[in-house]
Design an enzyme around this catalytic site. Structure first.
Site, PDB file in Angstrom:
ATOM      1  N   TYR A  49       0.856  -1.189   0.000  1.00 16.27           N
ATOM      2  CA  TYR A  49       0.000   0.000   0.000  1.00 16.27           C
ATOM      3  C   TYR A  49       0.899   1.248   0.000  1.00 16.27           C
ATOM      4  CZ  TYR A  49      -3.947   2.966   1.414  1.00 16.27           C
ATOM      5  OH  TYR A  49      -4.924   3.937   1.471  1.00 16.27           O
ATOM      6  N   SER A  57       1.457   3.870   1.561  1.00 20.92           N
ATOM      7  CA  SER A  57       2.036   4.439   2.782  1.00 20.92           C
ATOM      8  C   SER A  57       3.076   3.538   3.448  1.00 20.92           C
ATOM      9  CB  SER A  57       0.928   4.746   3.792  1.00 20.92           C
ATOM     10  OG  SER A  57       0.267   3.551   4.173  1.00 20.92           O
ATOM     11  N   LYS A  58       3.252   2.324   2.946  1.00 21.02           N
ATOM     12  CA  LYS A  58       4.184   1.386   3.577  1.00 21.02           C
ATOM     13  C   LYS A  58       5.643   1.807   3.355  1.00 21.02           C
ATOM     14  CE  LYS A  58       0.698  -1.251   4.659  1.00 21.02           C
ATOM     15  NZ  LYS A  58       0.184  -1.297   6.043  1.00 21.02           N
ATOM     16  N   ASN A  59       6.537   1.195   4.129  1.00 19.63           N
ATOM     17  CA  ASN A  59       7.967   1.481   3.956  1.00 19.63           C
ATOM     18  C   ASN A  59       8.410   1.208   2.528  1.00 19.63           C
ATOM     19  OD1 ASN A  59       7.561   1.468   6.794  1.00 19.63           O
ATOM     20  ND2 ASN A  59       9.733   1.040   7.121  1.00 19.63           N
TER      21      ASN A  59
END
Length: 385
Positions: free
Chosen positions: A186, A188-190
């Protein structure tokens, strides 16, 4: 200051020029589903994790559901899951026809081994651990419990891209320790895509084969086991973008680790908040989120702190405002079993996620710390009048 919780525009901008060139090639070739970039990403991510294989899928929730299905657990099995996590971890259990057994979290908000042990019954077939906020859970102890009780171990690594731990003098990545691991990409993930994307990893070739088969309508099964498949595939565009960002994952995680130590330095003298523990080895946590907890005089006053920070240009979020047992659709589901949750129940109203990412620098951390300290002093002063 205007401090965003996460600045995706700043994070992704350096990749746009190269991605546009690749996108043009994909458009010209019309290779949208599967293809060169998807295959390359699966190979690159498996190599990065030092794991046998990777299967790209449409999103992180699909990854969990397909992983559970590939294990071929007995129908209606009990699967243990921690209370403090995003609801997808539980949805995957219920949507695959199993029973979700919700247990408490420890001081680091990850699944608590002792509560897990107490929840095992003759009907338990698997454990889902969530490496929450980027921190690896007590995976060594949990893996031992799983082995002793003949349980499958699933790692939900949606917040732990690149987190690792030393086991028997060998460094192992989150997702490669249990039977099967799942990731969400997604945005927003790292390691984030520019839309939904996910993957499944394992050192078990049979599980990888089953997962790939299930994700593509179960068209090419070579096994005696028959599965109902689905459509969940990583597309070429997302894979191409992930390939570009994977090269910088470790450096981005290192920056997050640096920001976490700065938060620790500038917030440590505020007695009204509890800080997350910095692990002994930095690589054990990649700080997807930096989560504080309100303490003593400020308990149940999170909304006031959140509003105060917002008025001062500081965006915060809550992960998660309700533990799984408080979510109506899960709490009253016929296949949900809830154990005692003193930690998760007491803490979900007092946790707050501070801005974290490569867009955060020390001056922002200092400003955030100043404002939190100012709020605490003002609140305590007003309460004593």
């Amino acid at each position: 200051m205007d401090i965003k919780f996460l600045d995706l525009s700043a994070l992704n901008a350096p990749y746009f020029e190269r991605f546009c060139e690749i996108m043009q090639k994909i458009l010209q070739s019309s290779a949208f589903i599967g293809g060169e970039y998807c295959n390359t990403f699966e190979q690159n991510f498996a190599k990065y994790l030092n794991v046998a294989g990777c299967v790209g899928v449409a999103n992180g929730t699909d990854a969990l559901e397909i992983a559970i299905k590939s294990l071929n657990l007995p129908k209606g099995s009990q699967i243990i899951v921690p209370a403090n996590t995003f609801k997808a971890s539980c949805e995957a259990i219920l949507n695959t026809g199993h029973k979700a057994v919700i247990v408490d979290c420890d001081e680091n908000y990850n699944i608590k081994p002792s509560t897990l042990l107490n929840a095992i019954t003759p009907f338990t077939s698997a454990i889902i651990v969530v490496h929450l906020y980027g921190r690896i859970c007590d995976i060594t102890k949990i893996a031992q419990i799983a082995q002793e009780h003949h349980l499958a171990l699933i790692e939900d690594c949606s917040q732990a891209h690149g987190a690792r731990i030393k086991i028997n003098n060998t460094i192992s990545f989150a997702g490669t320790i249990g039977d099967i691991g799942t990731f969400s990409f997604y945005p927003s993930k790292n390691l984030g895509a520019i839309g939904d994307a996910g993957c499944i990893v394992s050192n078990n070739i049979t599980l990888l084969s089953r997962a790939r088969n299930i994700a593509n309508h179960a068209n090419h099964s070579q096994e005696k086991i028959s599965f109902i498949g689905r459509n969940s595939r990583l597309d070429n565009l997302q894979a191409a973008f992930l390939n570009l960002k994977l090269q910088d994952l470790d450096s981005h995680n290192a920056h997050r680790q640096h920001i976490a130590t700065l938060y620790q330095k500038h917030l440590k003298d505020i007695p009204q908040i509890l800080l997350p523990e910095i692990p002994m080895h930095s690589y054990q946590c990649v700080w997807h989120l930096y989560v504080i907890r309100l303490h003593k005089e400020l308990e149940n006053k999170r909304h006031l702190l959140k509003e105060f920070l917002a008025k001062n240009g500081i965006e915060t979020h809550i992960h998660y405002p309700q533990n799984l047992a408080k979510i109506k659709e899960i709490k009253f589901h016929i296949h949900t079993i809830i154990h005692s949750l003193p930690n998760a129940t007491n803490w979900d109203e007092n946790i707050l996620s501070l801005p974290m990412g490569i867009h955060i620098q020390e001056e922002q951390v200092i400003f955030i710390a100043q404002k939190i300290k100012e709020f605490c002093q003002n609140y305590i002063s007003n309460s004593n009048e």
